[in-house]
Scaffold this motif. Sequence first.
Motif, PDB file in Angstrom:
ATOM      1  N   LEU A 216       9.480   5.762 -15.292  1.00  0.00           N
ATOM      2  CA  LEU A 216      10.009   5.135 -14.084  1.00  0.00           C
ATOM      3  C   LEU A 216       9.008   5.213 -12.931  1.00  0.00           C
ATOM      4  O   LEU A 216       8.829   4.241 -12.184  1.00  0.00           O
ATOM      5  CB  LEU A 216      11.329   5.794 -13.690  1.00  0.00           C
ATOM      6  CG  LEU A 216      12.536   5.474 -14.571  1.00  0.00           C
ATOM      7  CD1 LEU A 216      13.694   6.393 -14.229  1.00  0.00           C
ATOM      8  CD2 LEU A 216      12.944   4.010 -14.398  1.00  0.00           C
ATOM      9  N   ALA A 217       8.345   6.357 -12.802  1.00  0.00           N
ATOM     10  CA  ALA A 217       7.373   6.522 -11.720  1.00  0.00           C
ATOM     11  C   ALA A 217       6.162   5.619 -11.914  1.00  0.00           C
ATOM     12  O   ALA A 217       5.667   5.007 -10.953  1.00  0.00           O
ATOM     13  CB  ALA A 217       6.937   7.987 -11.645  1.00  0.00           C
ATOM     14  N   ALA A 219       6.071   2.802 -13.701  1.00  0.00           N
ATOM     15  CA  ALA A 219       6.504   1.425 -13.511  1.00  0.00           C
ATOM     16  C   ALA A 219       6.630   1.092 -12.033  1.00  0.00           C
ATOM     17  O   ALA A 219       6.224   0.007 -11.586  1.00  0.00           O
ATOM     18  CB  ALA A 219       7.832   1.197 -14.234  1.00  0.00           C
ATOM     19  N   ALA A 220       7.185   2.020 -11.255  1.00  0.00           N
ATOM     20  CA  ALA A 220       7.328   1.793  -9.815  1.00  0.00           C
ATOM     21  C   ALA A 220       5.962   1.617  -9.152  1.00  0.00           C
ATOM     22  O   ALA A 220       5.791   0.770  -8.265  1.00  0.00           O
ATOM     23  CB  ALA A 220       8.082   2.962  -9.185  1.00  0.00           C
ATOM     24  N   GLU A 221       4.986   2.402  -9.585  1.00  0.00           N
ATOM     25  CA  GLU A 221       3.634   2.272  -9.030  1.00  0.00           C
ATOM     26  C   GLU A 221       3.060   0.887  -9.313  1.00  0.00           C
ATOM     27  O   GLU A 221       2.454   0.250  -8.434  1.00  0.00           O
ATOM     28  CB  GLU A 221       2.730   3.345  -9.633  1.00  0.00           C
ATOM     29  CG  GLU A 221       1.280   3.265  -9.173  1.00  0.00           C
ATOM     30  CD  GLU A 221       0.388   4.250  -9.898  1.00  0.00           C
ATOM     31  OE1 GLU A 221      -0.777   3.901 -10.138  1.00  0.00           O
ATOM     32  OE2 GLU A 221       0.867   5.357 -10.239  1.00  0.00           O
ATOM     33  N   LEU A 223       4.748  -1.897 -10.006  1.00  0.00           N
ATOM     34  CA  LEU A 223       5.505  -2.897  -9.246  1.00  0.00           C
ATOM     35  C   LEU A 223       5.068  -2.914  -7.786  1.00  0.00           C
ATOM     36  O   LEU A 223       4.935  -3.989  -7.178  1.00  0.00           O
ATOM     37  CB  LEU A 223       7.003  -2.623  -9.365  1.00  0.00           C
ATOM     38  CG  LEU A 223       7.620  -2.796 -10.765  1.00  0.00           C
ATOM     39  CD1 LEU A 223       9.057  -2.293 -10.769  1.00  0.00           C
ATOM     40  CD2 LEU A 223       7.559  -4.255 -11.213  1.00  0.00           C
ATOM     41  N   ASP A 224       4.824  -1.751  -7.224  1.00  0.00           N
ATOM     42  CA  ASP A 224       4.346  -1.672  -5.838  1.00  0.00           C
ATOM     43  C   ASP A 224       2.967  -2.316  -5.684  1.00  0.00           C
ATOM     44  O   ASP A 224       2.621  -2.813  -4.600  1.00  0.00           O
ATOM     45  CB  ASP A 224       4.279  -0.211  -5.377  1.00  0.00           C
ATOM     46  CG  ASP A 224       5.658   0.384  -5.135  1.00  0.00           C
ATOM     47  OD1 ASP A 224       6.631  -0.391  -5.019  1.00  0.00           O
ATOM     48  OD2 ASP A 224       5.765   1.626  -5.082  1.00  0.00           O
ATOM     49  N   HIS A 242      10.853  -3.272 -16.648  1.00  0.00           N
ATOM     50  CA  HIS A 242      11.088  -2.820 -15.287  1.00  0.00           C
ATOM     51  C   HIS A 242      10.710  -3.950 -14.333  1.00  0.00           C
ATOM     52  O   HIS A 242       9.608  -4.509 -14.416  1.00  0.00           O
ATOM     53  CB  HIS A 242      10.237  -1.592 -14.960  1.00  0.00           C
ATOM     54  CG  HIS A 242      10.485  -0.416 -15.847  1.00  0.00           C
ATOM     55  ND1 HIS A 242      11.350   0.596 -15.510  1.00  0.00           N
ATOM     56  CD2 HIS A 242       9.968  -0.097 -17.070  1.00  0.00           C
ATOM     57  CE1 HIS A 242      11.359   1.502 -16.481  1.00  0.00           C
ATOM     58  NE2 HIS A 242      10.529   1.097 -17.430  1.00  0.00           N
ATOM     59  N   THR A 243      11.612  -4.317 -13.419  1.00  0.00           N
ATOM     60  CA  THR A 243      11.330  -5.298 -12.374  1.00  0.00           C
ATOM     61  C   THR A 243      11.854  -4.743 -11.053  1.00  0.00           C
ATOM     62  O   THR A 243      12.498  -3.682 -11.022  1.00  0.00           O
ATOM     63  CB  THR A 243      12.012  -6.649 -12.662  1.00  0.00           C
ATOM     64  OG1 THR A 243      13.437  -6.493 -12.523  1.00  0.00           O
ATOM     65  CG2 THR A 243      11.685  -7.152 -14.056  1.00  0.00           C
ATOM     66  N   ALA A 244      11.622  -5.476  -9.986  1.00  0.00           N
ATOM     67  CA  ALA A 244      12.131  -5.055  -8.681  1.00  0.00           C
ATOM     68  C   ALA A 244      13.653  -4.997  -8.673  1.00  0.00           C
ATOM     69  O   ALA A 244      14.248  -4.256  -7.888  1.00  0.00           O
ATOM     70  CB  ALA A 244      11.637  -6.016  -7.601  1.00  0.00           C
ATOM     71  N   ARG A 247      16.043  -2.142 -14.280  1.00  0.00           N
ATOM     72  CA  ARG A 247      15.509  -1.905 -15.623  1.00  0.00           C
ATOM     73  C   ARG A 247      16.450  -2.499 -16.667  1.00  0.00           C
ATOM     74  O   ARG A 247      17.673  -2.372 -16.556  1.00  0.00           O
ATOM     75  CB  ARG A 247      15.370  -0.400 -15.842  1.00  0.00           C
ATOM     76  CG  ARG A 247      14.951   0.042 -17.235  1.00  0.00           C
ATOM     77  CD  ARG A 247      14.850   1.549 -17.255  1.00  0.00           C
ATOM     78  NE  ARG A 247      14.608   2.087 -18.586  1.00  0.00           N
ATOM     79  CZ  ARG A 247      14.530   3.383 -18.861  1.00  0.00           C
ATOM     80  NH1 ARG A 247      14.679   4.272 -17.885  1.00  0.00           N
ATOM     81  NH2 ARG A 247      14.308   3.792 -20.096  1.00  0.00           N
TER      82      ARG A 247
END
Length: 324
Positions: A216-217, A219-221, A223-224, A242-244, A247
Amino acid sequence: MTVDLLTLGESMVSLRSGGPLSAGGSLSMHVAGAESNVAVGVARLGHSVAWAGVVGADPHGEFILRQLRSEGIAVQHRVEPVRSTGVMFLERRTADISRAYYYRAGSAGSTLSREDVDQAFSAGARVLHLTGITAALSADARRAVEYAAARGSAEGLVVSLDVNYRSKLWSRDEARAVLTPLARHATVLIASDDELGLVADGGAAVGRANPEATELAMAAELLDAGVREVVVKRGAAGAGVHTAAGRSEAPAVRVTSIDTVGAGDAFTAGYLSALLDGGDVEARLRRGTLAGAFAVSTAGDSEGLPSATELALLDAALDGSTHR
């Protein structure tokens, strides 16, 4: 004419044995290469596709071009007169284990250049698909992939990047140094669950004790950083995105596994095909897992990839059934 999907990279001849290579026996010849596998998969699912690459002036290169053209793929190639087409031997060592032996160092395919990319882009495309394999082949090929990703992103193409790490081509540290900045050009980033750490380090603070939180971390990076979809291939455990918006997960389609080579490329082809058709994330995952199931339940790199009408065979068929 603009094609739905453009991909570029090295295609090789794959010589397959049904048992240990050291015991001798017959070999069957196939086209191998992650990018051309995806090209075949997307073409069979009804889309216009172009493949760009370099082959040697040899029968192996002629075989590759003939096979790709027979799938309706537009081939934008260069023939390298002094280098050979790459060859891979694939050994079926046990029912569950296959081993690959590459003879591709200094191959024609490794000479892919920016000029080849410019020629490939001349016709236009909606989606550009790249992999980390080509970037590992040589400094020239790496620069060509970096240029293609940057140009595709700047021109508004959907840029798909499959990490596709190959330990026989480079180390994880070498791959990370190249692929982490490359991933920032991707619209769709595709990786197996053990490859995400090659393009993101957001999971370092979480630690390995919690793989889900680490994913998750990371993927968030990504996406950012501008990636719109982070697609995680999990093999027999299915796949996730994973999208904005959150999930999504999809289980694998249960089939009898015969040959896992090319399964990840089949999933990618199904996913990108559904994207081109305007399907939502769930539809993309479903088609990806269906295409992957066809790949693992038939022998060959791309021979078993389905047509659009064949997808329904696994979508609804009972185990062991005959479609009449």
